[in-house]
Design an enzyme around this catalytic site. Structure first.
Site, short mmCIF file in Angstrom:
data_model
loop_
_atom_site.label_atom_id
_atom_site.label_comp_id
_atom_site.label_asym_id
_atom_site.label_seq_id
_atom_site.Cartn_x
_atom_site.Cartn_y
_atom_site.Cartn_z
N GLU A 192 27.36 -1.94 -11.64
CA GLU A 192 28.19 -0.80 -11.24
C GLU A 192 28.09 -0.57 -9.73
O GLU A 192 29.05 -0.16 -9.10
CB GLU A 192 27.78 0.46 -12.01
N HIS B 172 32.32 -2.20 -3.34
CA HIS B 172 33.73 -2.54 -3.15
C HIS B 172 34.50 -1.29 -2.66
O HIS B 172 35.38 -1.39 -1.81
CB HIS B 172 34.29 -3.04 -4.49
#
Ligand SMILES: [Zn+2]
Length: 722
Positions: free
Chosen positions: A506, A512
Site C-alpha cells: 500500500e 505513486h
C-alpha cells in the site's frame, strides 16, 4: 498472493473534471432556513496545511448540502464553458474543465474515503441517494453536445495548437473520455445510456453495502470453547467478548473477513467447526435474506452489457479493456489461459502433499476447501520446520512502519517522516506524518489507518484527499488503510508476514501519489490504467524482505533482538510455498470476472451461482478444494468497486513488477540512484504519459514474462522452484 485493492482514486472522482468555482450558494437554495452556510467546511478550501481535511469540523449532515452545492456550481461552470460565445481554445475549454468542480471534488474526496474507511448509517444513506445523482451529473457533462463540439474541434486541430506534450495528451484524453461516455450517440441513445448509468450507480452501491452488512451478519457463533480448539487464548477471549457484545453471553463469535478463505481456519483443529466457518464465508450474499446479491449481480451484468452494446462494443469487457494497457479481451484471455493450467496443476500437487498428512494421521477423509489452510500450515511446518506465528514478535506494527516501510523510502528516495499530532483525524487510530523530500522541502502528508473495525470495509487500499498538480499548486495528502486486528489495550500489534507485505504494498501506491509531478489534476498520481496501477505498489513489496531493510525493522518487540537469520531463510524459502493455491484462487476470481463481463446483453443468466460454477469448469479451474478468492456475490472489486473486467490487473501488473524487481537486483538494489531513476521515469509521471511508455522509460525495453513465471512456480516441472 498480492490481490489487494488499490482504490485508484479515480473511482471516487471519475469526474475527469474539477476546478475552482465561485463559492456562492446555488440560485434558489434555501440558505436562510437553517444553519449558517459558513458552518459547512466543504464550502471553502481547507485552511489547514496542504488543504488537509478539517476532520474535526466535518459532520455527517454536511455531506448532502455540499454535494448539492458542488454539483450546482460545477453544472454552472460547465454550462458557461459549453455556452461560451468565444471560439474554443485549449485554455477556455480543456483547462477550464480541469479547473471546474472544486467544491464537488473536495466533498467527494472526503466522503468516498470515509464511506470506505469509517462509514455509518448516515453516510450510507447519503451514498445511496447521491450515487445515481452523481452518475447523472457526470453524464450531463460528458453527454453535453455543445461541450463535446468544442472538445472535438480542438481535438481535430491538435497538431496546430502548439501544445506541450502533457497538454496535448490532456486534450486527447478528454476527447477519449467524451467518446467513451457516449458523446457521439443519438439523443435517444444518450437518454437510454443515462438511465442505465443511473440504475447501475444505485445497484453498485447496493451491492457494496450488502457485502458489508452481510459480512457483519455472517459472523459465526460457536457454542463451546472446544469448537475453537487450536486458536490462541487471546483469540478465544476476543471471540468470547465479541459474542457477549452481540448478546450471546457464554458463546464465542468469529467475525469474517472479505475473502473466501478465513484466517482462523489455519489454526482450528475441529474439522466440523472449520466447515461451519467456511460455509458461512462462502454462502455470503447467496443464502437469501435482505443482503442477498444474486439478483443485483444479474441486473448489473445485464445493464453493463447493454451499455457496451449501445456504445458499439460486443460486451462490457471489450469496452473496459480497450482503455487499459491490455486493450483486448483476447489479450487477457490468453494470459489467463496461459497461467491457469499450470497453477491448477501446482494446486493439485499441493493437495496431494496434504492428503498424505491426513492419511498418515488416520484422518479418513478427503481434503476439502475448509481443510486447506490448516493442512498447508502442517506441510509448511514439516517442510520448513517453522511456525508462521513464530515470526510475529518480530513484526511489531510501529517497527515495521517506521524502521521498515519508511526506512526503505529513505534509502531509496531520501524521504523523511515526522509524525504530526496537531492535525485532526476521523478516528483516534489514524496517524498522520509529514513527509519531506531529500532536499528538506515539504512533499506531502501521509495518513496511516491500519486497524480493522466494523465501520471499515475489508481489504487494504490507498486513496488521496488532495492530489498534486501544478494548475492549483496543490501537494498530496494520501492515506493507506489496512484491516489488522487491533490487540487489547496495552498489547503490542504483532503482524503476520502477509500484513507486513501488504503494508509495503500500500505504501507503494502512496509513493505513486506523493511523487506525482504533473500539471493537470486529470493525470495526478495513481491516475493510470487499472492494469498498471498495481505495478508500482507490487514493486515496493520487494523491500519487505530485502536484507538491509529486514535487518532494520524485524526486531523482537520485547528484547530488540534481530530476527534470527535461520528464520529469515525459512521465510524466503517458503515464498513459492502454496503458490498453486494462491494463484489458482486468484485466477478463478479473475476468470469469473471476465466470464460475466464478456457476455452479451441477451446471454446474462438468471442463476449467477450456476453460471459461476460453469465458468470455472470451462476454464479448467473447478478444483473444489480451491474455491475462488471471492465468489460472485461478495466480489466487491468488480460489482461495486472500480475493477469490473479488471481483476486480472493484479497479475497483469505483476508481469511488470517481477521484471522491474529484476532491474533493481541487476542494478545493486537499495540505493538512491535506483530509487531516483524509478521516481523520475515512472512514479512522478502519473498518467501524463502512456503507461507502457513509462515502463519502457524505466526498464529500457518491453516487459518480459519469465520473471513472473519463475516467481509463481509456473515454469515447467524440471525448472520449478520448491
Ligand atoms: Zn494495490
Amino acid at each position: 498472493m498480492k490481490s489487494r485493492l488499490a482504490l485508484a482514486l479515480t473511482a471516487a472522482l471519475t469526474l475527469p473534471l474539477a476546478g475552482c468555482g465561485p463559492s456562492e450558494p446555488p440560485a434558489g437554495a434555501d440558505t436562510a432556513a437553517t444553519a449558517p452556510t459558513e458552518a459547512n467546511p466543504f464550502f471553502a478550501a481547507s485552511t489547514l496545511p496542504l488543504q488537509y481535511p478539517p476532520f474535526d469540523r466535518i459532520r455527517d449532515e454536511h455531506y448532502a448540502p455540499a454535494f448539492e452545492r458542488g454539483m450546482s456550481e460545477h453544472r454552472a461552470e460547465i454550462e458557461a464553458i459549453a455556452g461560451s460565445s468565444e471560439a474554443p481554445t485549449f485554455e477556455n475549454t480543456i483547462v477550464a474543465m480541469e479547473r471546474a468542480g472544486q467544491t464537488l471534488r473536495r466533498v467527494s474526496a472526503v466522503f468516498f474515503n470515509l464511506a470506505g474507511a469509517h462509514t455509518n448509517e448516515a453516510i450510507q444513506k447519503v451514498q445511496a441517494e447521491m450515487a445515481p445523482r452523481l452518475s447523472a451529473h457526470n453524464d450531463a457533462i460528458l453527454l453535453n453536445g455543445a461541450l463535446y463540439e468544442r472538445v472535438k474541434a480542438l481535438y481535430e486541430q491538435r497538431d496546430q495548437l502548439g501544445l506541450d506534450a502533457e497538454s496535448r495528451r490532456l486534450l486527447e484524453r478528454y476527447h477519449t473520455d467524451f467518446v467513451r461516455a457516449g458523446a457521439q450517440l443519438s439523443e435517444a441513445d444518450k437518454a437510454q445510456l443515462k438511465a442505465i448509468n443511473s440504475e447501475l450507480a444505485s445497484l453498485q452501491t447496493r451491492f457494496g453495502q450488502n457485502v458489508l452488512r452481510e459480512v457483519n451478519a455472517s459472523a459465526v457463533l460457536f457454542d463451546s470453547r472446544e469448537e475453537l480448539a487450536g486458536l490462541s487464548e487471546a483469540e478465544i477471549a476476543a471471540a468470547s467478548k465479541a459474542a457477549e457484545e452481540a448478546g450471546h453471553e457464554g458463546k464465542f463469535q468469529i467475525a469474517l473477513q472479505n475473502t473466501t478463505g478465513q484466517p482462523p481456519l489455519t489454526d482450528m483443529t475441529n474439522r466440523d467447526a472449520r466447515q461451519k466457518l467456511f460455509a458461512a464465508s462462502i454462502m455470503r450474499g447467496s443464502r437469501g435474506g435482505e443482503y442477498d446479491n444474486r439478483e443485483v449481480v444479474a441486473r448489473i451484468v445485464k445493464l453493463r452489457a447493454e451499455r457496451a452494446r449501445l456504445l458499439g462494443y460486443p460486451n462490457h469487457a471489450a469496452y473496459v479493456l480497450e482503455d487499459a494497457t491490455a486493450q483486448t479481451t483476447a489479450a487477457v484471455n490468453d494470459l489467463l489461459a496461459k497461467l491457469a493450467p499450470a497453477a491448477v496443476a501446482n494446486a493439485r500437487r499441493e493437495a496431494a502433499d496434504m492428503q498424505k498428512i491426513i492419511d498418515a494421521e488416520g484422518g479418513g477423509f478427503e481434503l476439502a476447501a475448509w481443510d486447506w489452510q490448516h493442512y498447508a500450515e502442517k506441510v509448511r511446518q514439516a517442510r520448513y520446520d517453522f511456525d508462521a506465528s513464530a515470526l510475529r514478535p518480530y513484526f511489531e506494527l510501529n517497527n515495521v512502519l517506521v524502521n521498515g516501510v519508511f526506512y526503505a523510502a529513505n534509502r531509496l528516495y531520501g524521504l523523511n517522516f515526522t509524525e504530526r499530532t496537531d492535525l485532526p483525524t476521523y478516528h483516534p487510530d489514524v496517524r498522520v506524518w509529514e513527509v519531506t523530500d531529500a532536499d528538506g522541502s515539504q512533499l506531502a502528508f501521509f495518513l496511516g489507518d491500519f486497524y480493522a473495525r466494523p465501520s471499515k470495509r475489508g481489504g487494504a487500499w490507498m486513496n488521496s484527499y488532495v492530489q498534486q498538480n501544478r494548475l492549483f499548486g496543490t501537494k498530496p495528502v494520501v492515506a493507506n488503510h489496512q484491516n489488522i486486528p487491533k490487540p487489547p489495550e496495552g498489547e503490542p500489534t504483532l503482524m503476520t508476514f502477509d500484513e507486513v507485505t501488504t503494508m509495503f504494498h500500500e505504501f507503494g501506491h502512496a509513493l505513486h501519489g506523493m511523487f506525482s509531478d504533473v500539471t493537470y489534476p486529470r493525470f495526478a498520481g495513481t491516475s493510470v490504467p487499472r492494469d498498471f496501477v498495481e505495478y508500482p505498489s507490487q514493486v515496493n513489496e520487494m523491500w519487505a524482505t530485502w536484507p538491509e531493510v529486514l535487518a532494520n525493522y524485524a526486531r523482537h518487540y520485547q528484547t530488540g533482538e534481530p530476527i534470527p537469520q535461520a528464520l529469515v531463510d525459512k521465510v524466503l524459502a517458503t515464498e513459492t510455498f502454496n503458490q498453486g493455491h494462491a494463484t489458482t484462487e486468484y485466477l478463478a476470481a479473475s476468470l469469473i470476472d471476465q466470464a460475466f463481463h464478456q457476455l452479451g446483453p441477451d446471454q446474462v443468466p438468471d442463476d449467477v451461482i450456476a453460471f459461476e460454477a460453469e465458468a470455472l469448469k470451462q476454464a479448467g479451474v473447478d478444483f473444489a478444494p480451491v474455491p475462488p478468492r471471492y465468489r460472485t456475490t461478495y466480489f466487491s472489486h468488480v460489482f461495486s468497486g472500480g475493477y469490473s473486467a479488471g481483476y486480472y490487473s493484479y497479475i497483469w501488473s505483476e508481469v511488470l513488477d517481477a521484471d522491474s524487481v529484476e532491474w533493481f537486483k541487476e542494478n545493486g538494489g537499495l540505493k538512491r540512484e535506483n530509487g531516483d531513476h524509478f521516481r523520475r521515469t515512472l512514479l512522478s509521471r502519473g498518467g501524463s504519459v502512456d503507461a507502457m511508455q513509462l515502463f519502457r522509460d524505466f526498464r529500457g525495453r518491453d516487459p518480459q514474462i519469465q520473471p513472473l513465471l519463475v516467481r509463481r512456480g509456473l515454469v515447467d516441472d524440471t525448472a520449478q522452484q520448491r
